[in-house]
Design a protein around this motif. Structure first.
Motif, short mmCIF file in Angstrom:
data_model
loop_
_atom_site.label_atom_id
_atom_site.label_comp_id
_atom_site.label_asym_id
_atom_site.label_seq_id
_atom_site.Cartn_x
_atom_site.Cartn_y
_atom_site.Cartn_z
N GLU A 153 0.83 -1.29 -0.04
CA GLU A 153 -0.01 -0.01 -0.06
C GLU A 153 0.92 1.23 0.11
O GLU A 153 0.45 2.20 -0.62
CB GLU A 153 -0.78 -0.05 1.38
CG GLU A 153 -2.07 -0.99 1.24
CD GLU A 153 -2.87 -1.15 2.42
OE1 GLU A 153 -2.87 -0.09 3.22
OE2 GLU A 153 -3.57 -2.16 2.72
N ASP A 177 0.96 9.03 -6.11
CA ASP A 177 1.25 10.52 -5.61
C ASP A 177 2.53 11.09 -6.42
O ASP A 177 2.68 12.24 -6.15
CB ASP A 177 1.26 10.74 -4.03
CG ASP A 177 -0.01 10.49 -3.36
OD1 ASP A 177 -0.93 10.19 -4.04
OD2 ASP A 177 0.04 10.31 -1.91
N LYS A 236 0.94 4.06 -2.95
CA LYS A 236 0.65 5.46 -2.74
C LYS A 236 1.61 6.23 -3.21
O LYS A 236 1.50 7.38 -3.80
CB LYS A 236 0.67 5.83 -1.23
CG LYS A 236 0.30 6.98 -0.70
CD LYS A 236 -1.30 7.42 -0.65
CE LYS A 236 -1.61 8.55 0.02
NZ LYS A 236 -2.37 9.55 -0.97
#
Length: 175
Positions: free
Chosen positions: A44, A52, A48
């Motif tokens: 995860e 991002d 991310k």
């Protein structure tokens, strides 16, 4: 850590993932004591960062960022309602896990272990086998029996391995 147009290249990101993922899973496991959840949390964090498009100055900056992000995600999981309902929630453990000393000591141990493992992987096959058994507290006689070689051969492999490991790991010495 970036391609020419200031975007993460897939190749650079995969190299970063391959170099950090195993140690980060072990690091998360120290907090969670559950390998599957540790893997999920680590993945995860990587997802991310990719989504991002987070930039890093260099590999050391990236490594520190990922360790801190995995630590924070683990602590959030331990504090979550899901964890409190499904596991024995011990506030004292979470408070210990939140300390900087716990974080730094675990990160250093895991990173050092990874560096040593990479160095051992550079050794000739038999020397690497001897060193791994030696690390597991096998005696020279036990190593000789396990590998079907003589005790003198074990000693020779150790000499070669220690010499090469000193060279491979010389960057770790304080001058």
């Amino acid at each position: 850590m970036r391609g020419g147009d200031n975007e993460f290249t897939l190749k650079a990101y995969k190299a970063l993932f391959d170099s950090l993922y195993p140690q980060l899973c072990v690091f998360a496991y120290k907090y969670l004591n559950d390998l599957d959840i540790s893997k999920d949390i680590t993945q995860e964090v990587f997802v991310k960062v990719w989504e991002d498009k987070i930039t890093f100055q260099n590999e050391n900056h990236a490594t520190g960022f990922f360790y801190k992000a995995v630590k924070n995600k683990c602590l959030n999981y331990l504090k979550s309602k899901q964890y409190k309902v499904t596991e024995r929630y011990e506030l004292a453990n979470v408070e210990t896990y939140e300390t900087e000393e716990y974080y730094i000591s675990d990160a250093v141990v895991i990173e050092t272990t990874a560096v040593i493992e990479k160095a051992i992987n550079k050794l000739p096959e038999k020397a690497a086998q001897v060193i791994r058994l030696s690390i597991e507290d096998y005696t020279n006689n036990q190593i000789a029996d396990e590998l079907s070689i003589s005790v003198n051969t074990v000693k020779d492999h150790k000499k070669v391995a220690y010499r090469k490991l000193r060279d491979f790991l010389s960057f770790l010495t304080i001058k």
